[in-house]
Design an enzyme around this catalytic site. Sequence first.
Site, PDB file in Angstrom:
ATOM      1  N   GLU A 173       0.813  -1.232   0.000  1.00 39.42           N
ATOM      2  CA  GLU A 173       0.000   0.000   0.000  1.00 39.42           C
ATOM      3  C   GLU A 173       0.841   1.274   0.000  1.00 39.42           C
ATOM      4  OE1 GLU A 173      -2.809  -0.175   3.200  1.00 39.42           O
ATOM      5  OE2 GLU A 173      -3.905  -1.834   2.309  1.00 39.42           O
ATOM      6  N   GLU A 368      -5.480  -8.766   1.336  1.00 37.34           N
ATOM      7  CA  GLU A 368      -6.116  -8.397   2.604  1.00 37.34           C
ATOM      8  C   GLU A 368      -7.587  -8.122   2.365  1.00 37.34           C
ATOM      9  OE1 GLU A 368      -4.372  -5.030   4.718  1.00 37.34           O
ATOM     10  OE2 GLU A 368      -2.356  -5.746   4.309  1.00 37.34           O
TER      11      GLU A 368
HETATM   12  C1  GBH Z   1      -4.544  -2.035   5.693  1.00 35.72           C
HETATM   13  O1  GBH Z   1      -4.677  -0.745   5.176  1.00 35.72           O
HETATM   14  C2  GBH Z   1      -3.133  -2.283   6.165  1.00 35.72           C
HETATM   15  O2  GBH Z   1      -2.358  -2.917   5.169  1.00 35.72           O
HETATM   16  C3  GBH Z   1      -3.056  -3.070   7.452  1.00 35.72           C
HETATM   17  O3  GBH Z   1      -1.766  -2.987   7.974  1.00 35.72           O
HETATM   18  C4  GBH Z   1      -4.099  -2.565   8.420  1.00 35.72           C
HETATM   19  O4  GBH Z   1      -4.006  -3.178   9.672  1.00 35.72           O
HETATM   20  C5  GBH Z   1      -5.452  -2.808   7.824  1.00 35.72           C
HETATM   21  O5  GBH Z   1      -5.561  -2.186   6.582  1.00 35.72           O
HETATM   22  C6  GBH Z   1      -6.613  -2.312   8.659  1.00 35.72           C
HETATM   23  O6  GBH Z   1      -6.604  -0.930   8.771  1.00 35.72           O
HETATM   24  O7  GBH Z   1      -8.217   7.737   8.111  1.00 35.72           O
HETATM   25  O8  GBH Z   1     -10.182   8.138   6.792  1.00 35.72           O
HETATM   26  O9  GBH Z   1      -8.063   9.052   6.084  1.00 35.72           O
HETATM   27  C7  GBH Z   1      -6.022  -0.387   4.866  1.00 35.72           C
HETATM   28  C8  GBH Z   1      -6.120   0.838   4.006  1.00 35.72           C
HETATM   29  C9  GBH Z   1      -5.735   3.133   4.047  1.00 35.72           C
HETATM   30  C10 GBH Z   1      -7.628   2.316   5.146  1.00 35.72           C
HETATM   31  C11 GBH Z   1      -5.814   4.430   4.829  1.00 35.72           C
HETATM   32  C12 GBH Z   1      -7.753   3.600   5.917  1.00 35.72           C
HETATM   33  C13 GBH Z   1      -7.212   5.923   5.981  1.00 35.72           C
HETATM   34  C14 GBH Z   1      -8.538   6.520   5.819  1.00 35.72           C
HETATM   35  N1  GBH Z   1      -6.262   2.038   4.813  1.00 35.72           N
HETATM   36  N2  GBH Z   1      -7.176   4.702   5.185  1.00 35.72           N
HETATM   37  S1  GBH Z   1      -8.743   7.971   6.781  1.00 35.72           S
END
Ligand code: GBH
Length: 462
Positions: A173, A368
Amino acid sequence: MDRQLDLQCDRFPEDFVWGAATSAYQIEGAAEVDGRKPSVWDTFSATPGRVQDGQTGAIACDHYHRYPEDIRLLAELGIQHYRFSISWARVMPDGRGIVNEAALDFYRRLVDELRKYNITPHATLFHWDSPQALEDRYGSWQSREMAQDFAAYAEAVVSRLGDRITHWMTLNEIMCFTHFGYGVQVPIHAPGTVVRTQKQVWQTSHHALLAHGLGCQAIRSASPVPCSVALVDNFAVPVPLTELPADCEAARQAFPFCGYNGGILLPALTGEYPSNWLAKMGEAAPEIQEGDLATIHQPLDALGFNVYSGVYVRAIEQAPGYEILDFPRGYPRMHMPWLQIVPESLYWGVRHISETLGRSDLPILITENGCAADDELTAQGEVMDSDRILYLRQYLSASHRAIREGYPLKGYFVWSLMDNFEWSWGYDRRFGIVYVDYATQARIPKASAHWFSTCIRHNQIV
Ligand code: GBH
């Protein structure tokens, strides 16, 4: 055999990859053991106000010491594929130079334990935990040097572990550790440096793309045997509000402009930043040196797709012909502000890769999918997470649909094997199918773990 199950035709292909995923900083703990030095996440989480309740990954699930028990659990649940990540700050504590053999021994023991139960390892080389030394030296992803150093680290790992691991993933990511690490005013990801311009933010993800490209080359040249190399991305998925042709076409049009797709996924898969994306970015587009795009554009054996949610899109008359819709208040979601339940995002994500990109030759793995739920341990010692089962069942149905329709979806890893350090949320949010009682480090499979295990056993959704 249960007759009712047999009568349904929702079996998965015999070679479907059923797995579970974790990442190093989120589970290992043992922050100062065997020569490991800090990563940017150690520093970030030790900074007051960054992580909820001041929590850190210093102990986490203590997986570094408890891995035999965790792997036995995988085996008991019948999970035959395990995606984990390798800690750069363990293997090269200073980010470059000396290789820490004690760290590699840990990963050797881990993989040998997996192989004892016939569980296939899938290793991610980078899941956000850059060595702090490189942050101090040159601002890590702000510098092009980071790409070279990543490739050297990849070479060090694959030349030593390539006899045991043949499924490699480069970076997890890119948008999270670049755009969320450097580009947001209130940092939610390490290192939490706020750079001055959007161009500088896009430069960090450009450097990450270079690291991916050089990393792919390093893996292939260091591996003693033929191996599979993948990128793991959480690209944004426009889901047509209805599946009438006009909305499907609108979703296709929206795809390069959703989230960070145009600046991360598309250059990685096509070797170009789309021209209309560059035009839209103007001054904010990264500086691209000659040869960069060829470096970035490496042949891949698979694309890892991390999917949690999506956005609805509908067709409109006016240019650009599509509208990205906000979620209404009250739209169903799981236990995160961003975790709206959009099961068809999995299906449409796979379909967009094939259709929009014309890449029906590229195998896709769901690396995932999962959710946080407000899990409670009952007095009987159970976690009855029927809400997680509801969520997972719907996304698995969307996986099955993609396969039925002939898209090259080859596997599915649930996030996560166990509750863990959920980044800026600390231990407050639980994504595991196995409950972790942090006071005792006891592992308790939730109802969803038993359900997932049954799905694997029957090779279908139960
Ligand atoms: C994954 O990212 C990760 O790879 C993993 O490590 C993690 O534990 C898992 O998800 C669960 O979170 O705060 O509204 O701006 C998930 C993708 C990208 C989702 C960033 C949340 C932030 C949104 N994430 N996003 S916000």
